[in-house]
Write an enzyme that holds these catalytic residues in place. Structure first.
Site, PDB file in Angstrom:
ATOM      1  N   HIS A   1      36.515  48.113  35.593  1.00 24.09           N
ATOM      2  CA  HIS A   1      36.949  48.667  36.686  1.00 24.09           C
ATOM      3  C   HIS A   1      37.440  50.152  36.582  1.00 24.09           C
ATOM      4  CE1 HIS A   1      39.964  49.142  40.333  1.00 24.09           C
ATOM      5  NE2 HIS A   1      40.633  50.090  39.468  1.00 24.09           N
ATOM      6  N   GLU A   2      37.642  50.509  35.347  1.00 31.64           N
ATOM      7  CA  GLU A   2      37.897  52.018  34.986  1.00 31.64           C
ATOM      8  C   GLU A   2      36.776  52.768  34.869  1.00 31.64           C
ATOM      9  OE1 GLU A   2      41.009  53.630  35.197  1.00 31.64           O
ATOM     10  OE2 GLU A   2      41.555  51.901  35.774  1.00 31.64           O
TER      11      GLU A   2
ATOM     12  N   HIS B   1      35.100  53.943  37.998  1.00 37.70           N
ATOM     13  CA  HIS B   1      35.708  54.910  38.573  1.00 37.70           C
ATOM     14  C   HIS B   1      34.802  56.329  37.927  1.00 37.70           C
ATOM     15  CE1 HIS B   1      39.000  53.959  41.055  1.00 37.70           C
ATOM     16  NE2 HIS B   1      39.746  52.884  40.093  1.00 37.70           N
TER      17      HIS B   1
ATOM     18  N   GLU C   1      38.985  52.392  45.374  1.00 37.80           N
ATOM     19  CA  GLU C   1      39.523  51.068  44.670  1.00 37.80           C
ATOM     20  C   GLU C   1      38.646  49.658  44.529  1.00 37.80           C
ATOM     21  OE1 GLU C   1      41.775  51.030  42.229  1.00 37.80           O
ATOM     22  OE2 GLU C   1      41.871  53.170  42.559  1.00 37.80           O
TER      23      GLU C   1
END
Length: 270
Positions: free
Chosen positions: A144-145, A148, A201
């Site tokens: 997930h990070e 980004h 997100e």
């Protein structure tokens, strides 16, 4: 003499002229295709360099306090997971393979993790230890990070901030009143930043899901991760959740996309 609405339109045109529509990553199996608006005056390299400086300052501070993990069991565990995920980034963004990736663990009770622009990863031991995260769940957080960073959501947010600042400065120079400036700012927000951060997100959730699956980590762990995070909410949500809101809709979106990436996971496990 120009009317206020004419000046506002001129401001909007001048701001958009300084922007470029890009799609920082390919869509992958999960199909993330949204166009992003970035200021041409704010390059990827500039943002990466700015964050790298901040990252090194964070590491220096942690080292001076004796909380920068080096060669510990948890550090080796996080590093091994990171290597497997980073090996998959070319699927979404070939140039990211050449980034100067760094992975560090800080001994802190914070329930937090981050991957900043240019591939600078930090994990806090509290996130892993307090939630008793499995390797699959660590991969879900890290994927997930990393997503980004691949999508340059940080640069996108800075482009928005620069746009609002320039609109204010230009508006003041032309004597535009508050009402017209508010309209100009609204125009910048809608023209440059939609979809909003909730969509960012969602993009990170989906790309992270695919990265983890391609690296051989069970995508179902993304669901159990957010369930664990949600259970930590209470009256004072963890810092990680303050910018990564958990919700039933988020869990539903993950579950809906797991079938898309499950074949990738099964292939990686063979």
């Amino acid at each position: 003499m120009f009317k206020p609405h004419s000046i506002t339109l001129a401001l909007a045109v001048s701001l958009l002229a300084g922007c470029q529509a890009v799609n920082t990553t390919s869509g992958g199996a999960v199909g993330v295709e949204r166009k992003q608006y970035m200021f041409s005056m704010l390059s990827t390299e500039q943002v990466n360099q700015m964050y790298a400086q901040s990252y090194q300052e964070t590491l220096s501070e942690a080292s001076s306090k004796g909380v920068l993990e080096k060669s510990s069991a948890i550090d080796k565990r996080v590093d091994a997971i990171a290597k497997r995920l980073i090996a998959q980034v070319s699927v979404f963004r070939p140039d990211a393979v050449q980034w100067n990736w760094e992975v560090n663990v800080i001994d802190s009770p914070e329930l937090n993790a981050n991957c900043g622009p240019g591939g600078k990863i930090i994990f806090y031991t509290g996130l892993i230890e307090k939630l008793k995260l499995t390797d699959d769940e660590i991969a879900a957080v890290m994927g997930h990070e990393i997503a980004h960073a691949l999508r340059e959501h940080g640069r996108e947010a800075m482009s928005k901030a620069y746009g609002v600042q320039m609109a204010t400065q230009l508006g003041s120079a032309f004597g535009v009143g508050d009402g017209s400036l508010q309209l100009a700012n609204m125009g910048v927000e809608y023209l440059m930043t939609l979809p909003n951060s909730r969509s960012n997100e969602n993009e990170a959730d989906l790309i992270g899901l695919e990265l983890a699956a391609r690296a051989g980590y069970n995508p179902n762990a993304a669901v159990t991760l957010w369930q664990k995070m949600g259970a930590q909410g209470g009256s004072a949500p963890p810092e990680f959740m303050s910018t990564h809101p958990s919700s039933d809709s988020r869990t539903a979106a993950l579950k809906a996309n797991i079938p898309k990436v499950m074949p990738l996971y099964e292939k990686a496990r063979r």
